[in-house]
Design a protein around this motif. Structure first.
Motif, PDB file in Angstrom:
ATOM      1  N   PHE A 267       0.838  -1.197   0.000  1.00 20.93           N
ATOM      2  CA  PHE A 267       0.000   0.000   0.000  1.00 20.93           C
ATOM      3  C   PHE A 267       0.877   1.254   0.000  1.00 20.93           C
ATOM      4  O   PHE A 267       0.622   2.210  -0.745  1.00 20.93           O
ATOM      5  CB  PHE A 267      -0.899  -0.021   1.236  1.00 20.93           C
ATOM      6  CG  PHE A 267      -1.814   1.159   1.366  1.00 20.93           C
ATOM      7  CD1 PHE A 267      -3.084   1.135   0.817  1.00 20.93           C
ATOM      8  CD2 PHE A 267      -1.420   2.296   2.065  1.00 20.93           C
ATOM      9  CE1 PHE A 267      -3.940   2.214   0.944  1.00 20.93           C
ATOM     10  CE2 PHE A 267      -2.260   3.371   2.198  1.00 20.93           C
ATOM     11  CZ  PHE A 267      -3.527   3.338   1.644  1.00 20.93           C
ATOM     12  N   VAL A 268       1.941   1.239   0.823  1.00 21.03           N
ATOM     13  CA  VAL A 268       2.836   2.398   0.892  1.00 21.03           C
ATOM     14  C   VAL A 268       3.516   2.638  -0.448  1.00 21.03           C
ATOM     15  O   VAL A 268       3.634   3.776  -0.910  1.00 21.03           O
ATOM     16  CB  VAL A 268       3.880   2.204   2.010  1.00 21.03           C
ATOM     17  CG1 VAL A 268       4.959   3.282   1.947  1.00 21.03           C
ATOM     18  CG2 VAL A 268       3.205   2.218   3.380  1.00 21.03           C
ATOM     19  N   GLU A 269       3.958   1.569  -1.103  1.00 25.74           N
ATOM     20  CA  GLU A 269       4.608   1.723  -2.404  1.00 25.74           C
ATOM     21  C   GLU A 269       3.637   2.272  -3.443  1.00 25.74           C
ATOM     22  O   GLU A 269       4.026   3.055  -4.324  1.00 25.74           O
ATOM     23  CB  GLU A 269       5.187   0.385  -2.854  1.00 25.74           C
ATOM     24  CG  GLU A 269       6.415  -0.044  -2.061  1.00 25.74           C
ATOM     25  CD  GLU A 269       6.869  -1.443  -2.372  1.00 25.74           C
ATOM     26  OE1 GLU A 269       8.096  -1.658  -2.452  1.00 25.74           O
ATOM     27  OE2 GLU A 269       6.018  -2.335  -2.519  1.00 25.74           O
ATOM     28  N   LEU A 270       2.362   1.895  -3.347  1.00 25.87           N
ATOM     29  CA  LEU A 270       1.375   2.407  -4.287  1.00 25.87           C
ATOM     30  C   LEU A 270       1.132   3.905  -4.068  1.00 25.87           C
ATOM     31  O   LEU A 270       1.049   4.671  -5.032  1.00 25.87           O
ATOM     32  CB  LEU A 270       0.065   1.622  -4.143  1.00 25.87           C
ATOM     33  CG  LEU A 270      -1.002   1.893  -5.206  1.00 25.87           C
ATOM     34  CD1 LEU A 270      -0.469   1.571  -6.593  1.00 25.87           C
ATOM     35  CD2 LEU A 270      -2.256   1.073  -4.911  1.00 25.87           C
ATOM     36  N   THR A 271       1.038   4.327  -2.812  1.00 24.45           N
ATOM     37  CA  THR A 271       0.878   5.762  -2.558  1.00 24.45           C
ATOM     38  C   THR A 271       2.124   6.526  -2.985  1.00 24.45           C
ATOM     39  O   THR A 271       2.026   7.655  -3.486  1.00 24.45           O
ATOM     40  CB  THR A 271       0.574   6.041  -1.074  1.00 24.45           C
ATOM     41  OG1 THR A 271       1.641   5.546  -0.256  1.00 24.45           O
ATOM     42  CG2 THR A 271      -0.728   5.388  -0.640  1.00 24.45           C
ATOM     43  N   ASN A 272       3.295   5.920  -2.829  1.00 28.01           N
ATOM     44  CA  ASN A 272       4.523   6.567  -3.304  1.00 28.01           C
ATOM     45  C   ASN A 272       4.512   6.723  -4.821  1.00 28.01           C
ATOM     46  O   ASN A 272       5.002   7.722  -5.363  1.00 28.01           O
ATOM     47  CB  ASN A 272       5.750   5.755  -2.884  1.00 28.01           C
ATOM     48  CG  ASN A 272       6.019   5.836  -1.388  1.00 28.01           C
ATOM     49  OD1 ASN A 272       5.577   6.757  -0.712  1.00 28.01           O
ATOM     50  ND2 ASN A 272       6.746   4.864  -0.873  1.00 28.01           N
TER      51      ASN A 272
ATOM     52  N   GLU B 181      -3.625  -0.524   4.092  1.00 28.48           N
ATOM     53  CA  GLU B 181      -3.630   0.137   5.393  1.00 28.48           C
ATOM     54  C   GLU B 181      -4.893   0.950   5.605  1.00 28.48           C
ATOM     55  O   GLU B 181      -5.327   1.684   4.726  1.00 28.48           O
ATOM     56  CB  GLU B 181      -2.396   1.043   5.519  1.00 28.48           C
ATOM     57  CG  GLU B 181      -1.095   0.262   5.418  1.00 28.48           C
ATOM     58  CD  GLU B 181       0.134   1.128   5.618  1.00 28.48           C
ATOM     59  OE1 GLU B 181      -0.029   2.348   5.816  1.00 28.48           O
ATOM     60  OE2 GLU B 181       1.255   0.593   5.562  1.00 28.48           O
ATOM     61  N   LEU B 182      -5.441   0.801   6.796  1.00 32.00           N
ATOM     62  CA  LEU B 182      -6.625   1.552   7.177  1.00 32.00           C
ATOM     63  C   LEU B 182      -6.316   2.583   8.253  1.00 32.00           C
ATOM     64  O   LEU B 182      -7.221   3.155   8.833  1.00 32.00           O
ATOM     65  CB  LEU B 182      -7.708   0.595   7.689  1.00 32.00           C
ATOM     66  CG  LEU B 182      -8.235  -0.398   6.639  1.00 32.00           C
ATOM     67  CD1 LEU B 182      -9.127  -1.427   7.292  1.00 32.00           C
ATOM     68  CD2 LEU B 182      -8.965   0.321   5.542  1.00 32.00           C
TER      69      LEU B 182
END
Length: 357
Positions: A127-132, A158-159
């Motif tokens: 999820f973090v890599e996608l937001t990055n 992530e929620l």
């Protein structure tokens, strides 16, 4: 066998600049999951939901065959061709819901490998890599780039950050419209009743219009809260760590406090590049992290090191004392447990670097 002593590398000397194209190209299962397949997942005979998850995911992967530009609405189930066999009816996405350590990432990576499409038409990331990626490309360009994919796998959805969750939910909405199949694993907030099921409901509410396209698969198994913190190996002396860094070849050596300061100056999307080419990470003076922001950055670094199977040798405090009791009982507890587990595993891997008399 250790080599001759030489000057080690330093993470603190590295400030990588990662082109957006690399962020997209690297959206594949990490090295640790290169060889996993459904056949290498060993279900617990006492947890029938694990075998059921494999069965459903195998069918889901098979249903992603066929032609179609970018997956496309018609091409998603191979319906765009006149005589294409109809794939089994089912959801356009799957959501793997379960506790820590039941093999969700193994199953998600197996789905990626089993999906009959070229690697360039499948994407896998946290999820973090996608937001990055959205931060690097912009929202519209990310939609355009990923719309040509057959499958997008999102690990550790992530929620705990409502803004990012809404952003990614909007992105998923656009991708489903383009015919992209979705698969996600949960990053359940601890302390909620019905640990996985409650998080699944949160997830499905966040993606409102998409909820009908997802099937939530509960994967039961022993939860980390029943196992407690993993026992970290005893740390080594500063001298042992320094010597190992000098003789290992391709290892880095940094003081832990200096590394924490450096992480604040490097965007988390670059933490993977920060570790490029390293055979080991050696740290002196490990101590408790001072605040939540620092702790969350360390979690991301731990994930990247674990993905790349880079051993971590350290002096100071053992890794199971990195986070305060307040942190371990707070909203990000699951992240911290994961970081402790992964750093502990990497510390065990690093034992071979230390010369024994």
């Amino acid at each position: 066998m250790a080599g001759a002593a030489s000057a080690p590398l330093s993470l603190c000397d590295r400030e990588p600049h990662v082109p957006a194209e690399r962020l997209v190209a690297e959206m594949v299962p990490p090295p640790r999951f290169d060889s996993v397949r459904f056949g290498t997942y060993i279900p617990d005979p006492n947890q029938p939901s694990q075998s059921e998850a494999v069965r459903v995911l195998e069918g889901f992967a098979a249903g992603l065959g066929g032609e179609g530009a970018g997956g496309g609405r018609r091409g998603f189930f191979g319906l765009g061709r006149a005589k294409a066999p109809k794939a089994p009816a089912g959801p356009r996405g799957v959501y793997l819901d379960g506790g820590y350590g039941v093999g969700k990432t193994h199953l998600l990576a197996s789905l990626w490998h089993a999906t009959p499409a070229e690697p360039s038409r499948k994407a896998f990331g946290t999820f973090v890599e996608l937001t990055n990626l959205v931060g690097a490309l912009g929202f519209q360009q990310t939609v355009s780039t990923l719309s040509g994919h057959r499958l997008l796998c999102i690990d550790e959805f992530e929620l705990d950050d409502p803004g990012d969750t809404v952003l990614v939910s909007s992105l998923l909405g656009r991708l489903v419209e383009a015919g992209v199949a979705l698969a996600a694993t949960s990053n359940t907030l601890p302390g909620k009743l019905g640990e996985g099921r409650f998080a699944a409901a949160d997830f499905l509410r966040e993606i409102q219009g998409l909820s009908a396209h997802f099937r939530a698969l509960r994967i039961d198994g022993e939860d980390y809260r029943h196992r407690g913190l993993p026992e970290a190996p005893a740390p080594y002396s500063d001298e042992q760590v320094t010597r190992a860094a000098q003789t290992a070849g391709g290892a880095s050596l940094d003081a832990f406090p200096a590394l924490l300061d450096h992480l604040a100056r490097v965007h988390p999307s670059r933490y993977g590049a920060l570790t490029d080419g390293l055979t080991a990470v050696c740290l002196t003076g490990v101590r408790p992290v001072p605040d939540q922001s620092t702790a969350l950055r360390l979690v991301v670094l731990a994930d990247r090191l674990y993905d790349r199977e880079v051993p971590v040798l350290a002096s100071g405090l053992p890794f199971d004392r990195l986070f305060s009791e307040e942190m371990l009982n707070g909203g990000y507890r699951k992240k911290y447990f994961r970081a402790i587990s992964r750093l502990t595993a990497l510390a065990r891997d690093a034992a071979r670097l230390v010369e024994t008399p």
